[in-house]
Enzyme design. Sequence first.
Site, PDB file in Angstrom:
ATOM      1  N   CYS A  44     -43.708 -67.388  34.664  1.00 17.98           N
ATOM      2  CA  CYS A  44     -44.724 -67.713  35.236  1.00 17.98           C
ATOM      3  C   CYS A  44     -45.015 -69.504  35.020  1.00 17.98           C
ATOM      4  O   CYS A  44     -44.390 -69.996  35.623  1.00 17.98           O
ATOM      5  CB  CYS A  44     -45.925 -66.998  34.471  1.00 17.98           C
ATOM      6  N   HIS A  80     -44.180 -61.178  34.451  1.00 23.64           N
ATOM      7  CA  HIS A  80     -44.085 -61.181  33.026  1.00 23.64           C
ATOM      8  C   HIS A  80     -43.292 -60.029  32.530  1.00 23.64           C
ATOM      9  O   HIS A  80     -43.991 -59.082  32.104  1.00 23.64           O
ATOM     10  CB  HIS A  80     -45.570 -61.510  32.469  1.00 23.64           C
ATOM     11  N   GLU A 128     -41.956 -59.916  29.588  1.00 22.10           N
ATOM     12  CA  GLU A 128     -42.438 -59.788  27.982  1.00 22.10           C
ATOM     13  C   GLU A 128     -43.807 -59.007  27.869  1.00 22.10           C
ATOM     14  O   GLU A 128     -43.900 -58.567  26.873  1.00 22.10           O
ATOM     15  CB  GLU A 128     -42.676 -61.254  27.464  1.00 22.10           C
TER      16      GLU A 128
END
Lengths: 91, 239
Positions: free
Chosen positions: B87, B204, B206
């Site tokens: 990002c 994302h 994660e």
Amino acid sequence: MDRFRVAAVVTLRRSIADVQGTTVEQALHALGFRAIENVRIGKYVEMEIRAASAEEAHRHAEQACQRLLANPVIEDYQILAVTPAVAKEVP
Amino acid sequence: MKFGIVVFPGSNCDWDVYWAVRAGLGEEAEFLWHKEESIPGDIDCVVLPGGFSYGDYLRSGAIARFAPIMGAVARFARAGGLVLGICNGFQILCEAGLLPGAFLRNRQLRFVCRSVFVRVERSDTPFTNLLQPGAVLRLPVAHGEGNYYAEPSVLRELERRGQILFRYCDAAGQLTEDANPNGSVANIAGVLSPEGNVLGMMPHPERACETLLGGTDGLTVFESLQRHCTMAVATSAVL
């Protein structure tokens, strides 16, 4: 060493669709401003530059635009004006 | 293996990455402050996490790219080190010239925060070696300036060299306009460096490492990195 006020404008390159500009243009048309076309939104950066001459101040601003203020992949810049600035008094 | 997670003023996904690496993957991680000028020798992968570094003033990533740590990240990348920008991290890598292209405001001019589907284009990379080309991942996105742009000649080079790793798609893997959350050219969601060791991606991974948070598709990216590093160690032991 003199002090100059320099203004620069950063806009998206012509080849890139400016969705903000298009949206604002549509709003202007809705308000009746039919004569207005090709609205582009940009960033206005004003800075004071210490330099020996207006040309040197312009050169500093040019370098600042190339290095940081504009991203050449998507943006163009234009230095609008270099005018003498009054130095701020040190209290 | 060990991850180094860069922390800029305004980073806000640094702990998410830390958690994904430690609890999700079971590997080590440490934070690297933006004022550091070197990457510790035991780091295998540097992560530039999401957030709003320096408030995203001027342009996303424009100021972060001049942080002292970025010189070290560039040297690390040039030496073949693994770098993952997520990002805002992707935006910083583009601003720094470590990846081509730049970001415009989302086509719809709104911040987009939802899950999207991305198609994996290659499996022969450190980031996707556990996936098949054509595999579809469901990952969250959260950005206002995610509209990836590269000029036509650059785009042709990216396609030719296979540098596009992820593309926005629908659940069936079709690259449709509707599936593109921000207007990115060619539905691009993730780009590799020519050498393949630097990846920037807008979604994302994660945030998709445990079922409690809605899915584990993101964990495969970290597991691929783990596998890549394990195999590299095994290879160097043989040699």
